[in-house]
Write an enzyme that holds these catalytic residues in place. Structure first.
Site, PDB file in Angstrom:
ATOM      1  CE  LYS B 100       5.496  -8.295   6.946  1.00 44.94           C
ATOM      2  NZ  LYS B 100       5.714  -7.263   7.931  1.00 44.94           N
ATOM      3  CD  GLU B 124      -4.093   1.390   4.442  1.00 43.29           C
ATOM      4  OE1 GLU B 124      -5.202   1.621   3.970  1.00 43.29           O
ATOM      5  OE2 GLU B 124      -3.094   1.156   3.740  1.00 43.29           O
ATOM      6  CE  LYS B 200       5.316  -5.930   3.813  1.00 43.14           C
ATOM      7  NZ  LYS B 200       6.639  -5.278   3.921  1.00 43.14           N
TER       8      LYS B 200
END
Lengths: 414, 414
Positions: B100, B124, B200
């Site tokens: 991330k 994903e 995120k």
């Protein structure tokens, strides 16, 4: 430009047009091509609509127009949806549908034709309305062995149960309210008898485990026999009653599948799925429990799921999406009578305490529940690991001993 | 057979190998091709592993092996993950990552290289661990205008807050427990200061709205200043405190984005997302609110999301998946100080009632909350529509009047 045809201009069909028109630009950007609704099939006429010139009553015009590569079926039911969809796939047109009855009854057959002709047959909108569930199960969970799916799949019954739980409204009154608000049809049988939820769990089971499950092979109970007494006992037990569609893998490649009201623990994510919302839990060996939550029906949520499938079709004209399952096979679905379940039972005798003594003779290890406003002579209790096939005999024994069984409800294990 | 390389053999990397080996057959069936891990890059050696012969310390061997078409980056951090991933994309290899930090810091740049070379850059696993979220946002919601995303995106802080709420454990004690259980790192800063959640929400915002948002442009608060007193006031208000990452569209094409603890109403689906679980709410104009729930981290959930991306890569060798966003642009993110929010404020004076009278002079329309076990002189209250840029001046005014502001927490509107 991609020409499409829409079969049916009812609630979902008009929603599809609304989404396509109101999001024209962003959809064209995402599909990398403009979408043009060339035909809308309906037996009615809509002279006041801005797109009234697209209507036709002649299915063959659509079928024989080779420029139409994608057909959206939003008529519902099997006749004439099934022959129409079949003909489209056989004539080289990909099909997107929201029709759960069609997919549950004819999915394997239609998927086989689509595969043979290298076409797409997509149905994201058939389960969970606007909640993405078909695609996540088939794609994102590709690296998982799914062992169980359990869901609140019908918004109408969930609305009714929520009213019963939160406002202590009786079933009939809650159903009437649902009808007034447009959440339930005038003939509510498909919802309250569990048939709608059954079709949806059949679709999810077929997709997740690769073998078609037909609704006729699934034990299905609705919520018409659920009383406020049951709701009170569920509360005393520490949960709520929800209509659940559930499928699990068993040993020897079999599955267990059923639709019925269940006691759901307050600890479960599904217990807080209220009103007309749907919630679907997918249990995978690597991911653990994943839950999808949202509005499971309604014009725009369903229409947006249909349009997302159409966009996907346009983007993948040359690459078929991998959705497929085999036709049903004998012995795959474990018969209901072979199941072993934890159950709640409500019964009635002359005196509650005496009745529970009788219960303990018939159901060893029964645990009594006490609900608020319990009626004279009423008892509620739970029993673990009951064989379904033995229930009738045990209920007969209870009756002989003067205790009348009134209802039994499965206790969920999620 | 598709040859792949895995960069990094830490928690996620070893999980990827575990998933690939334990699900070899079903993965091959889904990918329509067998997957072969040809190289694993790690500076350490693992002589006891059955696949020890695949290890290499030489990145160039992977880069220059043209048979490797897919590289999995699970090293974490930017160095050397960023130069390695960039080099792979420039050498014609698609990349799948769970990193991330990499996607939040370099997403726009890497997606542009992937697009130029007609390759996939998939991530994903970077948000929500095993919960499908990137793909549903980009595909299933294609026919929707998303207006807001709000989520509990960090399992460690959610575990700590759950312990504070349910067991009245203090922050320090709950953090220690999280460390003992392996949910928090020895240096917990990235979690408890909100940086992980910030990365995120940046990724989700970039994806949903098409323009890269960098973490440095996002107002980010952690949970270190949340006390049991705040938790008690949230309960009195009718909710719980959750660390939320939130992004909304504003007028004029701008967005509002922030990460901070918020009061979340018990009516919200996010309020029941507890322990190490994540929950992400996506609000669309057609679908309404859709919520995704599951384990947001952990070896196997994250690894299964990585492998699902790899399968997708293999199936779409010739068709790039449409993931893309533009680089950041000036004025796109509304400055924090311009926001107008409902807030909860906790303060202290000599006497609670007298202190609240002072509060009412400074904050018109303040509504007082009374918590259990309230301390002498303590007050808690909520105020609507406060301009963030005016808060400091108002707090100064409170102090002048003898009331010490101790903490303030945003009140969510979902």
């Amino acid at each position: 430009m991609a020409d499409i045809a829409v079969l049916g201009h009812g609630v979902v069909g008009s929603g599809v047009l609304e989404v396509l028109l109101s999001h024209r630009e962003s959809i064209a950007k995402r599909a990398k091509e403009e979408l043009n609704v060339k035909y809308i099939l309906d037996i009615r006429e809509f002279p006041d609509l801005p797109y009234c010139d697209r209507f036709t009553k002649d299915f063959d015009r659509i079928l024989n127009d080779d420029s139409v590569k994608i057909v959206v079926e939003v008529m519902g039911g099997l006749e004439p949806a099934f022959p129409y969809v079949k003909a489209c796939l056989e004539h080289g047109k990909s099909v997107v549908t929201s029709n759960k009855e069609l997919v549950a009854a004819k999915g394997a057959e239609l998927l086989a034709i689509a595969q043979r002709n290298n076409l797409n047959f997509l149905f994201e909108a058939s389960v969970g309305g606007g909640i993405p569930i078909i695609r996540p199960i088939s794609q994102c969970l590709a690296a998982n062995e799914v062992s169980e799916i359990a869901g609140i799949l019908n918004g109408t019954t969930n609305f009714i149960l929520t009213k019963m739980i939160r406002e202590h409204m009786g079933f009939e009154e809650a159903l009437e309210l649902a009808q007034q608000l447009g959440y339930a049809e005038r003939d509510p049988a498909a919802d309250v008898e569990g048939d709608d939820a059954c079709r949806k769990i059949c679709i999810l089971a077929s997709l997740a485990f690769g073998t078609h499950v037909y609704p006729r092979d699934v034990h299905t109970e609705g919520i018409t026999h659920v009383t406020l007494g049951d709701v009170g006992y569920a509360e005393a037990w520490g949960g709520v009653i929800k209509l659940i569609g559930e499928v699990k893998t068993l040993e020897y490649g079999k599955i267990q599948i059923e639709v019925c009201p269940m006691f759901v623990s307050r600890e479960s994510q599904l217990s807080s799925v209220d009103d007309v919302f749907n919630g679907i839990m997918v249990r995978g060996d690597a991911t653990g429990d994943v839950v999808f939550y949202g509005k499971g029906a309604g014009k725009l949520p369903t229409a947006s799921a249909v349009v997302a499938d159409v966009i996907d079709c346009v983007k993948h004209f040359k690459a078929r999406k991998y959705l497929f399952w085999e036709d049903a096979k004998p012995g795959y679905v474990e018969p209901y009578e072979n199941m072993v379940e934890d159950v709640f039972i409500r019964a009635k005798g002359n005196d509650s305490d005496a009745a529970f003594e009788v219960v303990e003779q018939v159901f060893e290890g029964a645990e009594r529940l006490i609900r608020r406003e319990e009626e004279e002579g009423e008892i509620g209790f739970t029993v673990k690991d009951v064989k379904v096939k033995e229930l009738e005999a045990r209920f007969a024994r209870l009756k002989e001993l003067g205790v009348e069984p009134l209802n039994h409800i499965k206790i969920s294990d999620f």
